[in-house]
Design an enzyme around this catalytic site. Structure first.
Site, PDB file in Angstrom:
ATOM      1  N   HIS A 122       0.870  -1.179   0.000  1.00 33.08           N
ATOM      2  CA  HIS A 122       0.000   0.000   0.000  1.00 33.08           C
ATOM      3  C   HIS A 122       0.911   1.235   0.000  1.00 33.08           C
ATOM      4  CE1 HIS A 122      -2.821   2.922   1.850  1.00 33.08           C
ATOM      5  NE2 HIS A 122      -3.786   2.108   1.494  1.00 33.08           N
ATOM      6  N   ASP A 199       3.026  -4.760   8.142  1.00 32.09           N
ATOM      7  CA  ASP A 199       1.810  -3.955   7.999  1.00 32.09           C
ATOM      8  C   ASP A 199       0.626  -4.917   8.123  1.00 32.09           C
ATOM      9  OD1 ASP A 199      -0.452  -2.722   7.051  1.00 32.09           O
ATOM     10  OD2 ASP A 199       0.477  -1.876   5.262  1.00 32.09           O
ATOM     11  N   GLN A 202      -4.510  -5.430   6.891  1.00 31.51           N
ATOM     12  CA  GLN A 202      -5.486  -6.350   6.290  1.00 31.51           C
ATOM     13  C   GLN A 202      -5.434  -7.751   6.909  1.00 31.51           C
ATOM     14  OE1 GLN A 202      -7.808  -5.372   4.253  1.00 31.51           O
ATOM     15  NE2 GLN A 202      -7.029  -3.353   3.689  1.00 31.51           N
ATOM     16  N   LYS A 225     -10.406  -0.750  10.625  1.00 32.45           N
ATOM     17  CA  LYS A 225     -10.522  -1.924   9.751  1.00 32.45           C
ATOM     18  C   LYS A 225     -10.863  -3.179  10.552  1.00 32.45           C
ATOM     19  CE  LYS A 225      -7.230  -0.181   6.319  1.00 32.45           C
ATOM     20  NZ  LYS A 225      -8.024   0.269   5.160  1.00 32.45           N
ATOM     21  N   CYS A 363      -4.665   2.424  -3.737  1.00 32.37           N
ATOM     22  CA  CYS A 363      -3.439   2.938  -3.102  1.00 32.37           C
ATOM     23  C   CYS A 363      -2.276   1.968  -3.287  1.00 32.37           C
ATOM     24  CB  CYS A 363      -3.644   3.229  -1.615  1.00 32.37           C
ATOM     25  SG  CYS A 363      -4.876   4.472  -1.292  1.00 32.37           S
TER      26      CYS A 363
HETATM   27  N1  PLP Z   1      -1.762  -0.830   4.614  1.00 34.57           N
HETATM   28  C1  PLP Z   1      -2.671  -1.597   4.008  1.00 34.57           C
HETATM   29  C2  PLP Z   1      -2.288  -2.966   3.534  1.00 34.57           C
HETATM   30  C3  PLP Z   1      -3.959  -1.107   3.825  1.00 34.57           C
HETATM   31  O1  PLP Z   1      -4.880  -1.863   3.211  1.00 34.57           O
HETATM   32  C4  PLP Z   1      -4.284   0.190   4.292  1.00 34.57           C
HETATM   33  C5  PLP Z   1      -5.631   0.761   4.076  1.00 34.57           C
HETATM   34  O2  PLP Z   1      -6.326   0.441   3.153  1.00 34.57           O
HETATM   35  C6  PLP Z   1      -3.305   0.932   4.930  1.00 34.57           C
HETATM   36  C7  PLP Z   1      -2.057   0.394   5.063  1.00 34.57           C
HETATM   37  C8  PLP Z   1      -3.580   2.310   5.450  1.00 34.57           C
HETATM   38  O3  PLP Z   1      -4.468   2.262   6.506  1.00 34.57           O
HETATM   39  P1  PLP Z   1      -5.043   3.602   7.156  1.00 34.57           P
HETATM   40  O4  PLP Z   1      -5.576   4.428   6.033  1.00 34.57           O
HETATM   41  O5  PLP Z   1      -6.085   3.125   8.099  1.00 34.57           O
HETATM   42  O6  PLP Z   1      -3.905   4.290   7.855  1.00 34.57           O
END
Ligand code: PLP
Length: 404
Positions: A122, A199, A202, A225, A363
């Protein structure tokens, strides 16, 4: 017993209609809906306990502080951390990664040192490192993947050099659904003496996670999430690592003593928590973690696994269907395109049928480039989705396909 009807009744929003159609909410990768108990915990704290934490001698402040610190303990237990000193509250995954990039790079890296990420990250696990690359000359190395969406572990091994200082990888891809073998990847990195940030944005909502069993050095996720409120998230870090890092932001709460000559910093985890924390948000997050724990993360994983298998099979029957991400280990995120129907058209027309999906690059533009596409339609499941909703998605796609 996983009683899906009872579970759905816990989420009032699932009863609403959109354009006169029952809502079919399949955008859980972006954010999840909230059970009544989470909203009530938040309302209840505002109505009965609201006061700033860690500051007041008065009753309410002490009660709010107890709630806030009890939430930290709930998070610790949920991810199997050793100590609450290792649980830093942030605004979410994005802030957690930025916090780490902004403290790790200046203190642990020199110009020319390397961070390994993967092609399926992401943007929030790419751009913070690029900002550091611009400021400090650190270098990004990228783990490639095969056409099914599996990271190439041999290539990963070859990326290590004496200049590698950190690996930062997604546990589960938000586009392909790939569940990366992070345990093995962490062991590889540790064999090179390199720490790993995972990270977990998900993964945390969908499977049991034990940071000690993984031996992750850092693990990050977002509250919203995992059925909790927006604006609150977590950075887990091994205490030995967090101790080594400088503070992130300056302000109240992160200090021990301030004078114009010399300021000393607070102990963990407060060193990283400048300013009034989102103590209402942490209460909501803890309630959400209690909620999913009561259902059982293993049960949620098994239920969603069955639902995803059903969806993959049903979607696979649609003529012209292209599904991106065929890793053996995959979660409930399905990205697809149908014939030459633009993802945006598909998403917009599905929306008119009450079906909420995500469209676009999610993203993850470098991953789109690797796949040779601009974007996809993405259906992502949560613990309350049903086979009937998968059927509605399939019927919706068929309807759109016939229009084209
Ligand atoms: N990392 C992953 C794999 C994600 O799917 C997301 C959000 O879609 C993020 C990071 C960023 O999360 P946040 O916008 O809640 O900070």
């Amino acid at each position: 017993m996983y009683d899906i009807h009872q579970i759905r009744a816990d989420f009032p929003i699932l009863e609403r209609t959109v354009y006169g159609k029952p809502l079919v909410y399949l955008d859980n990768g972006a954010t999840t809906q909230k059970p009544r108990c989470v909203v009530e915990a938040i309302t209840n704290e505002y109505y009965n306990t609201n006061a700033n934490v860690h500051r007041g001698v008065h009753f309410l402040s002490q009660q709010a502080t107890e709630l806030h610190e009890a939430s930290r303990e709930t998070v610790r237990r949920f991810i199997g951390a050793r100590s609450t000193n290792e649980i830093v509250f942030t605004r979410g995954t994005t802030e957690s990664i930025n916090l780490l990039a902004a403290t790790f790079c200046p203190s642990q890296m020199q110009a020319g040192d390397e961070v390994i990420v993967s092609v399926m990250e992401h943007h929030s696990n790419i751009v913070p490192w690029q900002l550091q690359a611009m400021q400090r000359g650190i270098v990004l190395r990228v783990i490639p993947m095969d056409d099914q969406g599996n990271l190439l572990t041999d290539e990963y091994e070859r990326l290590f050099s004496p200049r590698t200082k950190l690996v930062s990888i997604a546990h589960v891809s938000n586009v392909l659904g790939t569940v990366n073998p992070v345990r093995e990847m962490i062991a590889t990195a540790h064999a090179h003496g390199v720490p790993v940030l995972v990270d977990g944005a998900q993964s945390i909502p969908h499977m049991p996670v034990d940071v000690q069993a993984l031996d992750a050095d850092f693990y990050v996720f977002s509250g919203h999430k995992v059925y909790g409120p927006t604006g609150v998230g977590v950075l887990y870090g091994k205490e030995a690592w967090l101790d080594k890092l400088p503070p992130y932001q300056g302000g109240g709460e992160m200090i021990q003593h301030v004078s114009f000559e010399k300021t000393t910093f607070n102990e963990l985890p407060f060193k990283f928590e400048a300013g009034t924390p989102d103590y209402i948000g942490t209460t909501g997050l803890a309630k959400a973690l209690d909620y999913v724990s009561a259902l059982g993360m293993d049960n949620i994983a098994a239920y969603e696994h069955g639902l995803t298998a059903y969806a993959l099979q049903r979607l696979g029957e649609i003529p012209g269907m292209r599904i991106f991400g065929e890793a053996k280990e995959r979660g409930g995120v399905i990205s697809f395109l149908v014939g030459n129907i633009h993802h945006f058209d598909m998403g917009t027309l599905l929306d008119r049928l009450g079906i909420a999906v995500r469209t676009g690059h999610h993203c993850a533009q470098p991953l789109m480039t690797r796949l040779g596409i601009e974007g996809t339609v993405r259906a992502s499941f949560g613990l309350y989705n049903t086979r009937e909703e998968v059927d509605a998605l399939v019927a919706g796609i068929e309807r759109v396909r016939k229009m084209f």
